[in-house]
Design an enzyme around this catalytic site. Structure first.
Site, PDB file in Angstrom:
ATOM      1  N   CYS A  73       0.834  -1.201   0.000  1.00 54.66           N
ATOM      2  CA  CYS A  73       0.000   0.000   0.000  1.00 54.66           C
ATOM      3  C   CYS A  73       0.873   1.258   0.000  1.00 54.66           C
ATOM      4  O   CYS A  73       1.721   1.434   0.877  1.00 54.66           O
ATOM      5  CB  CYS A  73      -0.926   0.010   1.207  1.00 54.66           C
ATOM      6  SG  CYS A  73      -2.012   1.463   1.242  1.00 54.66           S
ATOM      7  N   GLY A 183       0.067  -6.231 -12.050  1.00 56.45           N
ATOM      8  CA  GLY A 183       0.244  -4.885 -12.596  1.00 56.45           C
ATOM      9  C   GLY A 183      -0.137  -4.763 -14.053  1.00 56.45           C
ATOM     10  O   GLY A 183       0.451  -5.426 -14.908  1.00 56.45           O
ATOM     11  N   ARG A 214      -6.812  -3.313 -10.303  1.00 57.10           N
ATOM     12  CA  ARG A 214      -7.608  -2.302 -10.994  1.00 57.10           C
ATOM     13  C   ARG A 214      -8.301  -2.868 -12.223  1.00 57.10           C
ATOM     14  O   ARG A 214      -9.424  -2.474 -12.554  1.00 57.10           O
ATOM     15  CB  ARG A 214      -6.712  -1.128 -11.414  1.00 57.10           C
ATOM     16  CG  ARG A 214      -6.376  -0.154 -10.313  1.00 57.10           C
ATOM     17  CD  ARG A 214      -5.564   0.996 -10.857  1.00 57.10           C
ATOM     18  NE  ARG A 214      -4.343   0.528 -11.514  1.00 57.10           N
ATOM     19  CZ  ARG A 214      -3.644   1.217 -12.408  1.00 57.10           C
ATOM     20  NH1 ARG A 214      -4.059   2.421 -12.769  1.00 57.10           N
ATOM     21  NH2 ARG A 214      -2.535   0.731 -12.932  1.00 57.10           N
TER      22      ARG A 214
END
Length: 343
Positions: A73, A183, A214
């Site tokens: 994070c 990623g 994401r």
């Protein structure tokens, strides 16, 4: 995500300190849905004793398949105030003690999520993973590496070449810890291209799987695309059905009274702040869409609903929520919680 083909799911990141204090909102982050057959929880903390105490509670009170330590994070509050997240990559002694305490407390597997390092120009994940291997702590089952540094956050492209180097950096004389990459996976071609990225040391060292973050927030059907090896031109009506299912889950969890509707709407709007970034395959000039490519300022879909779903304006997200949850109160406004320079 299970509905769209994800094999393994993990909770949102929760802070050990808040869990130990019994904060209901923090424990809610670790809730497991009945559809999640292989499920883990992710914990962030800066101190070994807190990690051990919360692991004991998880062992006694929860049914999980693995516990993941968050060393990735990049948020200032997490790194600076709690000395957790990516800051733990710089505190090897505390990390080792944390792993020892966690693995002694848990009967399930333990995994570690990290970044390449603190600074893009000084990556440290290769050395850190090698040290974790040398510590020989029984119970550490995998390491997930996000291909960016803490200071990069989500800017620039993830460095998959370095992820492969991390996987190949382990000693051949000791049991290897599986290394999983993460990623910028946004299509099935991204998935297979990044897993096959050549490495000068050992191009077979990386685990033949990947973690998506994401990409799954923007395209929840991404696991289906990967498994079926296709670019799914999903229709606006199919995406609306997906939102209906989300709303149904929310109302089942929070209740259908006004408070339950308000909570469901808030989380729906947060999700819509990611979902609008998806550009339908049928509108693309070049397939597939890349994670870091911003869409044009104004885009029109193939029907009114698709155009509405492409909007970056909060007012339009509110309109979508009204289609599913009814009118909002007078004066209602919304601003997304998560904001970043990286797209």
């Amino acid at each position: 995500m299970k509905h769209f083909g994800a094999d393994i799911t993990c909770s949102e990141m929760a802070l050990a300190q808040n869990l130990i204090q019994g904060q209901i909102s923090e424990w809610a982050l670790l809730k497991r849905h009945s559809s999640e057959d292989v499920f883990g929880v992710q914990i962030a903390c800066g101190y070994a004793d807190q990690y051990t105490r919360v692991s004991e509670v998880i062992e006694n009170e929860m049914d999980v398949d693995f516990v993941d330590l968050n060393l990735g994070c990049p948020i200032d509050l997490i790194c600076d105030k709690y000395s957790a997240g990516a800051a733990m990559m710089l505190r090897e002694t505390k990390l080792r003690r944390s792993l020892e305490g966690i693995c002694k407390s848990l009967s399930c597997s333990v995994t570690i999520k990290m970044r390449t390092g603190w600074d893009e120009n000084k990556p440290i994940a290769t050395g850190l993973v090698r040290k974790i291997q040398e510590w020989g702590i029984d119970g550490v089952s995998a390491v997930m590496v996000h291909g960016r540094s803490r200071l990069q956050r989500y800017q620039k492209l993830a460095n998959w070449e370095y992820i492969h180097k991390v996987a190949a950096s382990q000693s051949a004389d000791l049991p290897r810890i599986p290394v999983i990459g993460n990623g910028d996976i946004f299509s099935y071609t991204d998935y297979y291209d990044k897993l096959s990225t050549s490495s000068n040391d050992d191009d077979s060292a990386l685990s033949p799987t990947a973690m998506v973050g994401r990409g799954a927030l923007i395209k929840p059907w991404l696991p289906t695309e990967i498994k079926e090896k296709r670019h799914w031109d999903i229709s606006a009506s199919e995406r609306l059905d997906m939102l209906k299912q989300f709303v149904r889950f929310g109302l089942e969890h929070w209740g259908s009274d006004q408070q339950g509707v308000n909570n469901t709407r808030r989380f729906l709007l947060e999700w819509l702040s990611f979902l609008y970034r998806y550009i339908p395959v049928g509108l693309l000039e070049v397939v597939p869409q890349q994670m870091n490519m911003r869409p044009p300022q104004f885009m029109c879909g193939r029907n009114d609903l698709e155009t509405l779903m492409l909007s970056k304006h909060c007012a339009d997200w509110i309109k979508i929520s009204e289609m599913l949850l009814g009118p909002v109160p007078d004066g209602f406004q919304f601003q997304p919680k998560h904001k970043a320079n990286g797209y």
